[in-house]
Enzyme design. Sequence first.
Site, PDB file in Angstrom:
ATOM      1  N   SER A  97      -4.688   5.994  -3.974  1.00 46.82           N
ATOM      2  CA  SER A  97      -5.167   7.384  -3.755  1.00 46.82           C
ATOM      3  C   SER A  97      -5.080   8.314  -4.971  1.00 46.82           C
ATOM      4  O   SER A  97      -4.254   7.751  -5.736  1.00 46.82           O
ATOM      5  CB  SER A  97      -4.303   7.985  -2.628  1.00 46.82           C
ATOM      6  OG  SER A  97      -4.087   7.035  -1.472  1.00 46.82           O
TER       7      SER A  97
HETATM    8  N1  SAH Z   1      -1.102   3.685  -0.518  1.00 44.78           N
HETATM    9  C1  SAH Z   1      -1.893   2.832  -1.349  1.00 44.78           C
HETATM   10  C2  SAH Z   1      -3.482   3.471  -0.964  1.00 44.78           C
HETATM   11  C3  SAH Z   1      -3.737   2.918   0.206  1.00 44.78           C
HETATM   12  S1  SAH Z   1      -5.425   2.425   0.429  1.00 44.78           S
HETATM   13  C4  SAH Z   1      -1.672   2.930  -2.743  1.00 44.78           C
HETATM   14  O1  SAH Z   1      -0.515   3.835  -3.073  1.00 44.78           O
HETATM   15  O2  SAH Z   1      -2.289   2.560  -3.625  1.00 44.78           O
HETATM   16  C5  SAH Z   1      -5.303   1.994   2.242  1.00 44.78           C
HETATM   17  C6  SAH Z   1      -4.514   0.577   2.270  1.00 44.78           C
HETATM   18  O3  SAH Z   1      -4.376   0.342   3.601  1.00 44.78           O
HETATM   19  C7  SAH Z   1      -5.564  -0.429   1.986  1.00 44.78           C
HETATM   20  O4  SAH Z   1      -5.019  -1.521   1.160  1.00 44.78           O
HETATM   21  C8  SAH Z   1      -5.898  -1.291   3.082  1.00 44.78           C
HETATM   22  O5  SAH Z   1      -6.109  -2.656   2.960  1.00 44.78           O
HETATM   23  C9  SAH Z   1      -4.648  -0.921   4.021  1.00 44.78           C
HETATM   24  N2  SAH Z   1      -4.976  -0.782   5.591  1.00 44.78           N
HETATM   25  C10 SAH Z   1      -5.878  -0.674   6.078  1.00 44.78           C
HETATM   26  N3  SAH Z   1      -5.814  -1.018   7.361  1.00 44.78           N
HETATM   27  C11 SAH Z   1      -4.527  -1.600   7.538  1.00 44.78           C
HETATM   28  C12 SAH Z   1      -3.570  -1.902   8.589  1.00 44.78           C
HETATM   29  N4  SAH Z   1      -4.043  -1.872   9.879  1.00 44.78           N
HETATM   30  N5  SAH Z   1      -2.448  -2.312   8.106  1.00 44.78           N
HETATM   31  C13 SAH Z   1      -1.890  -2.485   6.989  1.00 44.78           C
HETATM   32  N6  SAH Z   1      -2.774  -1.962   5.947  1.00 44.78           N
HETATM   33  C14 SAH Z   1      -4.192  -1.474   6.149  1.00 44.78           C
END
Ligand code: SAH
Length: 248
Positions: A97
Amino acid sequence: MKYCLVCTSILWGILAVAAPLWSAAEEPDDPFQEQRHRMVDRDVAGSDVWGARTPVEDERVLEAMRVVPRHEFVPEQIRAQAYADRPLPIGYGQTISQPYIVGYMTELLDVEEDAVVLEIGTGSGYQAAILSPLAKEVYSIEIIDELEARARGVLEKLAYDNVKTKAGDGYHGWPEHAPYDSIIVTAAASHIPPPLVEQLKPGGRMVIPVGPPGQVQHLMIVEKDEEGNIQQRNIMPVRFVPLTRAQE
Ligand code: SAH
């Protein structure tokens, strides 16, 4: 001569005490330190030219962002862009993000020092690293195995020892460590997952983007009061990658 020897030993004494404190807070030879401080002052604590966004003011959050080496959480070939105020690709169609959003969501979460925090969507591990110095324990779930393994490696290398990650579908939360004081979801959900509401402690707070994939979503605050009543507030429009679901 004798006087100088005393001075020298006092000086060494001070250095011996001060040096470990300094290096624990920040790597003195970190080539990205200046960029990182500029990012925090300008893009996170500063307001934009239109005055449209709310600057992050929580000093604990700003200090965490000044210290956590964001460049360690982005792929090697785009490290030079690590401190730009925008999301960056981390592989598998996912993104780390934008710094402002990380700071703003962390401020909204209002984490206390003894808090147990759950994050859904570990991604690069950066958000979890920002939460690490602010909370007692941080648990983070990532649905893509390879990303979870990579984030775990970086978090271990940098000694964020109070962060634990696991691979899985975060929709169901992580019941073993529940209830949580704070829950942060960093992928957009079509609705607020009931298991996460259930795992929120009375008096606890969840920050979550809610809305359809690929469109504008709403950043929401969900609070559970001491009687277990739920209140939700809409904070601002945001855009996140979707919360995907594991095949049941
Ligand atoms: N917080 C992260 C950015 C997240 S992007 C950082 O600091 O880099 C969102 C993430 O959520 C992605 O890696 C995606 O694979 C994950 N994601 C999507 N659906 C999910 C789920 N049901 N459970 C866990 N993770 C999930």
